[in-house]
Design a protein around this motif. Structure first.
Motif, short mmCIF file in Angstrom:
data_model
loop_
_atom_site.label_atom_id
_atom_site.label_comp_id
_atom_site.label_asym_id
_atom_site.label_seq_id
_atom_site.Cartn_x
_atom_site.Cartn_y
_atom_site.Cartn_z
N UNK A 34 81.49 -19.50 45.79
CA UNK A 34 81.83 -17.94 44.43
C UNK A 34 82.55 -17.58 45.24
N UNK A 35 82.03 -16.53 46.27
CA UNK A 35 83.27 -15.24 46.51
C UNK A 35 84.17 -15.92 46.55
N UNK A 36 84.48 -16.97 47.24
CA UNK A 36 86.25 -17.21 47.49
C UNK A 36 86.70 -17.26 47.03
N UNK A 37 86.53 -17.76 45.45
CA UNK A 37 86.70 -18.33 44.46
C UNK A 37 86.99 -16.40 43.83
N UNK A 38 85.93 -15.78 44.20
CA UNK A 38 86.66 -14.93 43.87
C UNK A 38 87.62 -13.18 44.30
N UNK A 39 86.85 -13.60 45.70
CA UNK A 39 88.37 -13.09 46.62
C UNK A 39 89.86 -13.42 46.48
N UNK A 40 89.66 -14.59 46.09
CA UNK A 40 91.07 -14.96 46.36
C UNK A 40 92.01 -15.20 45.02
N UNK A 41 90.86 -15.18 44.49
CA UNK A 41 91.90 -14.91 42.75
C UNK A 41 91.66 -13.06 42.27
N UNK A 42 91.51 -12.29 43.60
CA UNK A 42 91.96 -10.77 43.29
C UNK A 42 91.16 -10.17 42.68
N UNK A 43 89.59 -10.44 42.55
CA UNK A 43 88.62 -10.09 41.54
C UNK A 43 88.37 -8.74 43.05
#
Length: 399
Positions: A154-163
């Motif tokens: 979850x964190x990976x997608x949030x961070x790499x998605x710019x959140x």
């Protein structure tokens, strides 16, 4: 109608190397591998001691005919079996100094591999193993199991998605206390090989658990490291390898990272945790409380994410790593099983003659394993040179 492993329509056949009597991580591999009913453990070379190898097999329900006395015997005999009987993959759960020879032999024979970390004894072996995997075309996963936790993904997608905005700082830590005293002198099996340079390699705590912390930062943020400065220390008298260390990393985007590893901190059990700071928010996750992640933004209430596959706040990657409804904790075995689960997808594709991703995979792969060995090499060299800054960019790293 849904079938086991899709078009393959059967369970994958697993062989385990290591995991004999007294093993910790071998049993973890065996449990994680079959958690989703997509594989069956059918063969093994469970110990370097032939008698122990045979004696350990019944505990895994391995038939006597496929309880081998060495990994060489196992690979040779399995390769000679008909295609519809032989193993599909080999799991390597042995001390560090044996990983390379076992994994390379399996890959060269055309068997997929799931290898414990650190992947090899040194970086030179890692580079050679990468070449073997590329030549054979096998699926190769490395058991950096914390990457399998739903909230890590979850964190990976949030961070790499710019959140969180632009990432500026990463603090990755792995703190234990079990080696506070020299229990290796009392023939404690796990301590004995981990503190022996001839079996563990050039690093102690930093090789054993520092690689996990480093990999966690790389996996979650995707940032590319450029330089590293490290100080390693051996605090327990007479110990031959480091039991504490601290590294500082400069990333290509200007961010700074730290990795701290300790095996001598009183009362600490298995405390792997990471904090990431971005321009728009920060994030924190802790392995000992894996079903909770904290996100903070100035001027807003702190957000506590819990692992819930049906919640609208969960992204696709996080939800896909869940097995249970919210409030039913998932932990070590489930995260470990997620490394297997997503490697299985690639194994099924390979068996069907289909293409599959080899570098930017959701599971840690051979390139991640090699980067981990480069991390160890550069940390040891930097520490020997009073913390000198050394290059850290690995040419084959995932993007």
């Amino acid at each position: 109608m849904e079938t086991t492993n899709g078009s393959l329509n059967r369970k994958l056949r697993m062989a385990l190397v290591g995991g004999g009597q007294g093993s910790f991580i071998g049993r973890v591999h065996a449990t994680a591998a079959v958690l989703d009913n997509r594989a069956a453990l059918v063969a093994g070379a469970l110990s370097s001691n032939p008698e122990r190898a045979k004696a350990s097999a019944p505990a895994y329900d391995i038939a006597e005919s496929r309880a081998y006395t060495s990994y060489q015997e196992m690979i040779d005999k399995e390769k000679s079996l008909p295609v519809d009987q032989r193993i599909d993959f080999v799991s390597v759960a042995t001390p560090n100094h044996t990983h390379f020879e076992i994994a390379k032999a399996a890959a060269d024979a055309g068997f997929n591999v799931i290898c414990d970390k650190p992947m090899t004894f040194d970086f030179a072996q890692a580079e050679e193993l990468v070449k073997s995997v590329e030549k054979s075309g096998v699926v190769f996963a490395v058991s950096h199991n914390y990457t399998g936790n739903p909230l890590v993904r979850q964190a990976r997608e949030m961070i790499q998605g710019g959140e969180l905005g632009e990432i500026q700082a990463i603090r990755a830590n792995y703190i234990q206390g079990w080696l506070r005293t020299a229990i290796e002198a009392e023939d404690q099996k796990q301590a004995a090989w981990r503190t022996d340079p001839s079996k563990s390699g050039a690093a102690g705590a930093f090789g054993d658990i520092g690689t996990h912390a480093y990999n966690l930062g790389r996996y979650i943020t995707g940032l590319i490291p450029e330089e590293i400065s490290c100080n390693l220390k051996t605090f327990v008298e007479g110990r031959k390898l480091d039991d504490y260390g601290h590294a500082v990393i400069r990333y290509s985007n200007g961010a700074l990272g730290t990795v701290t590893a300790s095996q001598i901190s009183h009362g600490r059990e298995n405390d792997a945790f990471i904090e990431v700071d971005g321009t728009e928010g920060s994030l924190q996750w802790r392995q000992e409380e894996p079903n909770v992640m904290i996100v903070r933004k100035n001027g807003s209430p702190h957000q506590m994410y819990t692992r819930d596959p049906n919640a609208p706040f969960m992204n696709e990657m996080g939800a896909a790593a869940c097995r249970l409804p919210a409030g039913h904790p998932e932990g070590f075995f489930e995260a470990f099983a997620n490394v297997y689960r997503f490697a299985y997808d690639a194994m099924v594709a390979r068996a069907a003659g289909e293409s599959f991703e080899t570098k930017d995979t959701i599971y840690p792969n051979v390139y991640d394993g090699a980067e981990g060995m480069y991390f160890i090499q550069q940390c040891v060299a930097s520490s020997a040179d009073n913390g000198a800054w050394l290059p850290m960019k690995y040419e084959n790293a995932r993007s």
